[in-house]
Design a protein around this motif. Structure first.
Motif, PDB file in Angstrom:
ATOM      1  N   SER B  20     -33.824 -34.133  41.608  1.00 22.56           N
ATOM      2  CA  SER B  20     -33.946 -33.170  42.711  1.00 22.56           C
ATOM      3  C   SER B  20     -34.894 -32.044  42.347  1.00 22.56           C
ATOM      4  O   SER B  20     -34.930 -31.614  41.185  1.00 22.56           O
ATOM      5  CB  SER B  20     -32.579 -32.565  43.053  1.00 22.56           C
ATOM      6  N   PHE B  72     -33.123 -28.324  48.649  1.00 20.85           N
ATOM      7  CA  PHE B  72     -33.362 -29.333  47.633  1.00 20.85           C
ATOM      8  C   PHE B  72     -34.136 -30.490  48.250  1.00 20.85           C
ATOM      9  O   PHE B  72     -33.904 -30.879  49.398  1.00 20.85           O
ATOM     10  CB  PHE B  72     -32.039 -29.865  47.064  1.00 20.85           C
ATOM     11  N   HIS B  74     -34.393 -34.212  47.332  1.00 15.90           N
ATOM     12  CA  HIS B  74     -33.835 -35.257  46.484  1.00 15.90           C
ATOM     13  C   HIS B  74     -34.750 -36.474  46.539  1.00 15.90           C
ATOM     14  O   HIS B  74     -35.137 -36.919  47.634  1.00 15.90           O
ATOM     15  CB  HIS B  74     -32.427 -35.633  46.964  1.00 15.90           C
TER      16      HIS B  74
END
Lengths: 115, 112
Positions: B20, B72, B74
């Motif tokens: 991430s 984030f 990912h």
């Protein structure tokens, strides 16, 4: 798709020359921006424009000027090029509202080298 | 003043190794958070826009999430073609020119 076209991918200019970088967008966007991008410094805003004949200084306007005579075209001018202006220059445009969610569309960039 | 901080600055992964990227932000009222991908020598390309905390967006091996303080990106089972610099940017509500404030980017390298 929105297209932002920068006139040159690579340019080599001599110190002291007057340099013109051209940017054209084809989606009737009101806002246009000029950034330079350098390793470790990220994207830094030079100038931006909200509308024809409007211009605002960004974070690093010294040594640069801009021109926006038509809505689709935003030009960056280096009045007297210096070696510390060697950089990647990115043009971007965005809509004032609606449509594409207010983000930028970038051109492919101009890599300028001043020798 | 709006601020965006991305971490790590660089990330090396083996192909298939999920991870991430982080984007922390402070903004006076968030209109939108944007993720861009930038390949060497090219302009950034738009990936995602997130508008409110809890929102998620997916595209192939990428998934972006948003909280009130960070986002984030990912990357699941990355491939070498995912190698690029990923930029995060925020747009504040009180922003006449729809201007974006960018983070410094995360340079991702995926080895086969």
């Amino acid at each position: 798709d929105v297209k932002v076209t920068q006139s040159s991918r690579y340019l080599v200019k001599r110190t002291g020359e007057k340099v013109f970088l051209e940017c054209v967008q084809d989606m009737d966007h009101e806002n246009m921006f000029w950034y330079r991008q350098d390793p470790g410094l990220g994207l830094r805003l030079i100038y931006f424009s909200y509308d024809v004949k409007m211009k605002e200084k960004g974070d690093i306007p010294e040594g640069y000027s801009v021109s926006r005579e038509k809505k689709e075209r935003f030009s960056l001018i280096l009045e007297s090029a210096s070696t510390n202006q060697t950089s990647m220059y990115l043009c971007a445009s965005s809509s004032r509202g609606g449509g594409h969610p207010y983000g930028y569309t970038f051109g492919s960039g101009t890599r300028l080298t001043v020798v | 003043e709006d601020q965006v901080t991305q971490s790590p600055e660089a990330l090396r992964l083996q192909e298939g190794e999920s991870s991430s990227l982080n984007c922390s932000y402070t903004v006076s009222g968030l209109r939108g958070l944007f993720w861009y991908r930038q390949d060497p020598g090219k302009g950034p390309e738009f990936l995602f826009t997130l508008y409110s905390a809890g929102e998620e967006k997916e595209k192939e091996r990428l998934k972006a999430t948003l909280t009130k303080k960070e986002s984030f990106l990912h990357i699941t089972a990355p491939k070498p073609e995912d190698s690029a610099t990923y930029l995060c940017a925020v747009q504040a509500l009180n922003n006449a020119g729809n201007m974006l404030t960018f983070g410094g980017g995360t340079r991702l390298m995926v080895k086969p």
